[in-house]
Design an enzyme around this catalytic site. Structure first.
Site, PDB file in Angstrom:
ATOM      1  N   LYS A 182       0.979  -0.553  -0.444  1.00 43.45           N
ATOM      2  CA  LYS A 182      -0.265  -0.175  -0.045  1.00 43.45           C
ATOM      3  C   LYS A 182       0.871   1.107  -0.085  1.00 43.45           C
ATOM      4  O   LYS A 182       2.176   0.678   0.126  1.00 43.45           O
ATOM      5  CB  LYS A 182      -1.143   0.017   1.349  1.00 43.45           C
ATOM      6  CG  LYS A 182      -0.377   0.216   2.828  1.00 43.45           C
ATOM      7  CD  LYS A 182      -1.473   1.123   3.814  1.00 43.45           C
ATOM      8  CE  LYS A 182      -1.780   2.396   3.734  1.00 43.45           C
ATOM      9  NZ  LYS A 182      -0.729   2.502   4.632  1.00 43.45           N
ATOM     10  N   HIS A 212      -1.256  -4.733   5.933  1.00 39.92           N
ATOM     11  CA  HIS A 212      -0.326  -5.956   7.223  1.00 39.92           C
ATOM     12  C   HIS A 212      -1.268  -5.275   8.094  1.00 39.92           C
ATOM     13  O   HIS A 212      -1.163  -7.437   8.651  1.00 39.92           O
ATOM     14  CB  HIS A 212       0.332  -4.638   7.090  1.00 39.92           C
ATOM     15  CG  HIS A 212       0.531  -4.174   8.319  1.00 39.92           C
ATOM     16  ND1 HIS A 212       0.244  -2.477   7.302  1.00 39.92           N
ATOM     17  CD2 HIS A 212       0.258  -3.945   9.489  1.00 39.92           C
ATOM     18  CE1 HIS A 212       0.759  -1.527   8.726  1.00 39.92           C
ATOM     19  NE2 HIS A 212       0.395  -1.786  10.087  1.00 39.92           N
ATOM     20  N   LYS A 216      -2.431  -8.983  11.437  1.00 43.61           N
ATOM     21  CA  LYS A 216      -2.148  -9.294  12.624  1.00 43.61           C
ATOM     22  C   LYS A 216      -2.616 -10.452  13.237  1.00 43.61           C
ATOM     23  O   LYS A 216      -4.363 -10.417  12.743  1.00 43.61           O
ATOM     24  CB  LYS A 216      -2.948  -8.087  12.946  1.00 43.61           C
ATOM     25  CG  LYS A 216      -1.726  -6.521  12.852  1.00 43.61           C
ATOM     26  CD  LYS A 216      -2.039  -4.917  13.334  1.00 43.61           C
ATOM     27  CE  LYS A 216      -1.534  -4.485  12.768  1.00 43.61           C
ATOM     28  NZ  LYS A 216      -0.383  -3.921  13.555  1.00 43.61           N
ATOM     29  N   GLU A 250      -2.360   6.489  16.819  1.00 44.33           N
ATOM     30  CA  GLU A 250      -0.856   6.394  17.017  1.00 44.33           C
ATOM     31  C   GLU A 250      -0.529   7.240  18.267  1.00 44.33           C
ATOM     32  O   GLU A 250      -1.007   8.859  18.669  1.00 44.33           O
ATOM     33  CB  GLU A 250      -0.370   6.565  15.647  1.00 44.33           C
ATOM     34  CG  GLU A 250      -1.117   5.297  14.717  1.00 44.33           C
ATOM     35  CD  GLU A 250      -0.093   5.790  13.517  1.00 44.33           C
ATOM     36  OE1 GLU A 250       1.276   4.507  13.501  1.00 44.33           O
ATOM     37  OE2 GLU A 250      -1.070   5.919  12.452  1.00 44.33           O
ATOM     38  N   ASP A 269      -4.129   6.983   4.079  1.00 42.18           N
ATOM     39  CA  ASP A 269      -2.650   6.280   4.443  1.00 42.18           C
ATOM     40  C   ASP A 269      -3.264   4.986   5.685  1.00 42.18           C
ATOM     41  O   ASP A 269      -3.441   3.983   5.917  1.00 42.18           O
ATOM     42  CB  ASP A 269      -2.470   7.579   5.914  1.00 42.18           C
ATOM     43  CG  ASP A 269      -1.123   6.355   6.131  1.00 42.18           C
ATOM     44  OD1 ASP A 269      -0.499   6.065   5.628  1.00 42.18           O
ATOM     45  OD2 ASP A 269      -0.437   6.843   7.535  1.00 42.18           O
ATOM     46  N   HIS A 274      -6.754   0.137   6.380  1.00 43.72           N
ATOM     47  CA  HIS A 274      -6.534  -0.498   7.575  1.00 43.72           C
ATOM     48  C   HIS A 274      -8.135  -0.236   8.489  1.00 43.72           C
ATOM     49  O   HIS A 274      -8.425  -1.231   8.360  1.00 43.72           O
ATOM     50  CB  HIS A 274      -5.962   0.292   8.344  1.00 43.72           C
ATOM     51  CG  HIS A 274      -4.700  -0.163   8.348  1.00 43.72           C
ATOM     52  ND1 HIS A 274      -3.563  -0.713   7.185  1.00 43.72           N
ATOM     53  CD2 HIS A 274      -3.590   0.824   8.067  1.00 43.72           C
ATOM     54  CE1 HIS A 274      -2.606  -0.539   6.764  1.00 43.72           C
ATOM     55  NE2 HIS A 274      -2.454   0.648   7.045  1.00 43.72           N
ATOM     56  N   LYS A 372      -2.337  10.326  13.620  1.00 41.12           N
ATOM     57  CA  LYS A 372      -1.603  10.489  15.024  1.00 41.12           C
ATOM     58  C   LYS A 372      -1.443  11.125  15.925  1.00 41.12           C
ATOM     59  O   LYS A 372      -1.559  12.201  15.882  1.00 41.12           O
ATOM     60  CB  LYS A 372      -0.166  11.182  13.362  1.00 41.12           C
ATOM     61  CG  LYS A 372      -0.378   9.902  12.246  1.00 41.12           C
ATOM     62  CD  LYS A 372       0.879   9.728  12.151  1.00 41.12           C
ATOM     63  CE  LYS A 372       0.815   8.776  10.951  1.00 41.12           C
ATOM     64  NZ  LYS A 372       1.673   7.270  10.719  1.00 41.12           N
TER      65      LYS A 372
END
Ligand code: BG6
Length: 528
Positions: A182, A212, A216, A250, A269, A274, A372
């Site tokens: 990605k 990704h 998980k 995050e 992003d 996700h 973030k």
């Protein structure tokens, strides 16, 4: 999670006596070729994952690896560099010398500008030397850890050089597969172009689009939890669920990736990939089997049922950017980060309300947020159940009885917690005679129960690419449908850059506007 009693730990019903015996298949023999082999992803994620697969004896004896990047380096220098990076990587303890020597003896490097077709003959020559057992019968795994701007040229060159060839079906040998990192495009149009380019050169069964999050353990567990138990599924619908919150927070800022992030922003992003993946797994219908297409068909149906985010030029969504704040005094504001414009209007936080228009979910809002430099790193899905239709206990009249919650923690402390009410021992409140209630929590944590940290996402995903299992990868229609959901919002926000970008202090939980998104619809609700 709740302010009730400390959680009760849930142990496995069978005494495991340490880590359970794993029945994991070994990878097919293959040569893995990483383009972008000296970049951040290769150093921080791919090499540690390959090393862990070597430690676990999951790579084939005939495995070989060729790293390709622009920097001039010898094979030996590349091995040294990777060893140093491995020792610096997250969670690393001590080097298993045997496993490292095994891997390093199969590791090679080629310096090449892969955007230039003239460099491919040299790559082919090097591969002929290292492919095992014979150069003409080796499976090839091409991994594109390259910036999106170089994707198209690399794919075209790989195909034109004859290195990557179309195979009619996934059972053909030798196989040739391509892994694409990605971001897959930066809009619906660019994703469509990229899919057209790939599918012009190879079959869909040869393309592995990585998200990704799907690697998980706790994300895969969403499927097991929902479909290997019959106790929750009957409640998993509009009759019993008030709303769903999905968070990927995050505590870090953009770190060294300011330049990339300026182009991306939080929606591209994190949300397009996700967060939508988490939503589809939480909301999908049971697939007919745990097979790539069966699972992906159900996920695509959820994406297609999402109500358009933008209606009449309006969206139930909030964006914001972090600034220096009291709660994280050492953290710089976004506009002072390296590679970021001083007047940037790129959002680093977003929260939005989504609606799924189908029988199961009609009327149940899904609130998503990600950002973030938030207070804490946590990714989780929280299912908030409806209150009983008529509450006869405790603080019913004041409406303060906390609702039942089911929290699927993706990270940290991968696991599941269930909050419910119990009778407070021995008390009878003078104002509300009868029973008093207290929220308690039952908590299952992977590490406590199984005594080991889950595999890294990349370890799982790399092994799957070598085994030809595409269940945890996104199909072309899935990635396109996800763009169809997020593109209008990205468009709306770029057409109307906020005159003053809303801000939030580094180390906080985001802007107050995000709270209003919840409370406007559900008075008294809060982000969990
Ligand atoms: C990546 C994003 O896909 O996911 C990063 O590009 C983000 O910006 C990362 O930090 C988060 O992943 P994780 O596994 O740390 O939650």
């Amino acid at each position: 999670m709740s302010k009730g009693r400390p959680p009760v730990t849930v142990a496995p019903s069978v005494q495991l006596g340490g880590a359970p015996e794993r029945l994991r298949e070994r990878a097919d023999p293959c040569t893995m070729i990483i383009f972008g082999a000296s970049g951040d992803l290769s150093r921080r994620k791919l090499m540690p994952a390959l090393y862990k697969l070597a430690v676990d004896n999951l790579l084939d004896e005939d495995f070989a690896f060729l790293g390709v990047a622009r920097e001039a380096m010898t094979d030996e220098q590349y091995r040294e560099l990777m060893r140093t990076e491995l020792e610096k990587s997250e969670g690393f303890t001590t080097l298993d010398e045997g496993a490292w020597s095994w891997l390093a003896s199969r590791m090679w490097y080629s310096s090449a500008d892969f955007a230039n077709p003239d460099t491919f003959p040299a790559i082919i020559e090097k591969l002929a030397l290292i492919d095992k057992p014979q150069a003409d019968a080796t499976n090839h795994l091409f991994y594109l850890a390259v910036p999106p701007s170089v994707f198209p040229a690399t794919v075209s060159n790989l195909a034109a050089s004859g290195l990557m060839q179309r195979t009619p079906s996934s059972s053909d040998r030798p196989w040739s597969r391509i892994v694409v990192e990605k971001p897959f495009g930066r809009s619906l149009d660019t994703a469509l172009e990229l899919n057209a380019l790939l599918l012009d050169r190879v079959g869909e069964h040869q393309v592995y689009r990585i998200d990704h999050y799907l690697g998980k353990e706790a994300v895969q567990n969403i499927l097991v939890f929902r479909f290997a138990n019959s106790i929750f599924e009957p409640l998993w619908n509009r009759e019993y669920i008030s709303h769903v919150q999905i968070t990927a927070a995050e505590s870090v800022g953009v770190e060294t990736r300011g330049k990339y992030y300026e182009e991306a922003g939080v929606v591209r992003d994190m949300f397009q990939n996700h967060l939508l993946q988490l939503l589809t797994l939480a909301a999908m219908e049971p697939p007919i089997a745990i097979e790539a297409d069966a699972v992906r068909d159900e996920k695509v149906k959820v994406l297609r049922s999402l109500r358009p985010l933008v209606h009449d030029g309006q969206a139930a969504a909030v964006r914001a950017q972090y600034v220096a704040g009291k709660q994280a005094p050492d953290a710089a504001g976004y506009r002072s980060e390296q590679g970021v414009a001083a007047d940037s209007v790129t959002p680093t936080f977003a929260a939005m309300r989504l609606a799924i228009d189908n029988w199961r979910w009609k009327g149940v809002p899904f609130f998503l947020r990600s950002g973030k430099r938030l207070k804490q790193r946590k990714s989780e899905i929280v299912i908030q159940f409806k209150s009983p239709p008529h509450m006869i206990f405790g603080e019913a009249e004041t409406g303060h009885v906390p609702p039942g919650l089911l929290t699927m923690r993706v990270q940290p402390r991968e696991g599941i917690a269930l909050r419910f009410q119990v009778k407070t021992p021995g008390t009878v409140h003078e104002l509300t005679p009868g029973f008093e209630t207290t929220p308690v929590e039952m908590d299952f944590c992977y590490q406590d129960a199984f005594g080991e940290t889950p595999n890294s996402a990349y370890e799982t995903l790399l092994l799957d690419t070598m085994l030809g299992d595409a269940t945890l990868f996104t199909r072309s229609d899935e990635v396109e449908t996800a763009w169809r959901v997020m593109d209008p919002l990205i468009q709306l926000w770029s057409d109307r850059p906020a005159p003053e970008m809303p801000t939030y202090g580094a180390g906080s939980w985001g802007p107050t506007e995000a709270d209003a998104l919840l409370t406007d619809e559900l008075p008294g609700a809060r982000w969990l």
